[in-house]
Design an enzyme around this catalytic site. Sequence first.
Site, PDB file in Angstrom:
ATOM      1  N   HIS A   1       4.406 -38.005  -5.160  1.00 43.96           N
ATOM      2  CA  HIS A   1       4.402 -36.671  -5.756  1.00 43.96           C
ATOM      3  C   HIS A   1       5.801 -36.234  -6.192  1.00 43.96           C
ATOM      4  O   HIS A   1       6.118 -35.046  -6.174  1.00 43.96           O
ATOM      5  CB  HIS A   1       3.806 -35.664  -4.780  1.00 43.96           C
TER       6      HIS A   1
ATOM      7  N   ARG B   1       1.369 -30.213  -3.904  1.00 38.84           N
ATOM      8  CA  ARG B   1       0.437 -29.208  -4.439  1.00 38.84           C
ATOM      9  C   ARG B   1       0.956 -28.506  -5.697  1.00 38.84           C
ATOM     10  O   ARG B   1       0.260 -27.671  -6.264  1.00 38.84           O
ATOM     11  CB  ARG B   1       0.128 -28.179  -3.348  1.00 38.84           C
TER      12      ARG B   1
ATOM     13  N   ARG C   1       7.249   3.751   5.250  1.00 35.78           N
ATOM     14  CA  ARG C   1       6.234   2.910   4.620  1.00 35.78           C
ATOM     15  C   ARG C   1       4.806   3.427   4.871  1.00 35.78           C
ATOM     16  O   ARG C   1       3.929   3.280   4.051  1.00 35.78           O
ATOM     17  CB  ARG C   1       6.329   1.468   5.133  1.00 35.78           C
TER      18      ARG C   1
ATOM     19  N   PRO D   1       6.468 -22.316   3.997  1.00 32.81           N
ATOM     20  CA  PRO D   1       7.674 -22.359   4.820  1.00 32.81           C
ATOM     21  C   PRO D   1       8.321 -20.978   4.859  1.00 32.81           C
ATOM     22  O   PRO D   1       8.340 -20.264   3.865  1.00 32.81           O
ATOM     23  CB  PRO D   1       8.553 -23.384   4.108  1.00 32.81           C
ATOM     24  N   GLU D   2       8.822 -20.601   6.019  1.00 34.53           N
ATOM     25  CA  GLU D   2       9.467 -19.305   6.179  1.00 34.53           C
ATOM     26  C   GLU D   2      10.971 -19.510   6.337  1.00 34.53           C
ATOM     27  O   GLU D   2      11.478 -20.613   6.162  1.00 34.53           O
ATOM     28  CB  GLU D   2       8.834 -18.571   7.359  1.00 34.53           C
TER      29      GLU D   2
END
Length: 291
Positions: free
Chosen positions: A98, A118, A164, A2-3
Amino acid sequence: MPELPEVEVVRRGLESWVAGRTVAAAEVLHPRAVRRNVGDLPAQLKGRTLASAERRGKYLWLPLRDGDQEEAEEALIAHLGMSGQLLVVDPLSPVEKHLRVRMGFTDGGLELRFVDQRTFGHLLVAPMAAGRGRPVPEPIAHIAADPLEDAFDDEEFAVRLRLRRTGIKRALLDQSLISGVGNIYADEALWRARLHWARPTETLTRPKIAELLAAVRAVMTEALGQGGTSFDSLYVNVNGESGYFDRSLAVYGRRDEPCRRCGTPIRREAFMNRSSYSCPKCQPRPRNARP
């Protein structure tokens, strides 16, 4: 993973349903969910008030207050990992397969559950520290502000980005430079800004960087309006509902489908053990591309 938009959707739900409530009891049902926590999580939470729901990038935290304490000295951090869900449910509802951690409140209302198929996500209590622009939990103090925060400095980002000397997508995924951007929204923003993912950062002009930041903010804001991007049932808000921004994606996951701008088939390229999606015509690969 998820962002920012998906995590922000969860944060807003927690702010509505959990903030201001006092923990009556907590129960840990799987040790991996608290593997990074130092101490006994149920004891650390009992009797403490979840003051609010905060986020930076992909991290969520709930500041913990004791009594009439004005400023929280500790916070409960929640990292969702690949499949973590924070659900607000009736205490009498069936236990999820879960379920890892559950938390009840003194008002006897809906409880908070951490479900993680997970087990890559985790919860931990950590002290607050000075962060970039505002106090944040100590373990994430090194993370940069995200583009939707007031603390984000566009000019500083432009300077650091050009120094960078890497590919632009690699830079966007660097959480010490800009937080919250992951594979999906990097591809979508780069498509909007007509930039190939391997474009060298030092070749970007200030106007182009401003255009890219505007694209990042626009795509994330639109995703927020649609509840985030859900490719399967693991990505849900606190009420268990999926977002539907995946229907609006321009390039991500659309290999060989026509570009929504020019009709050219979308290409997929290998990138850092993942994939990058782009339009060959709208986003031509530069001769000096950085792999």
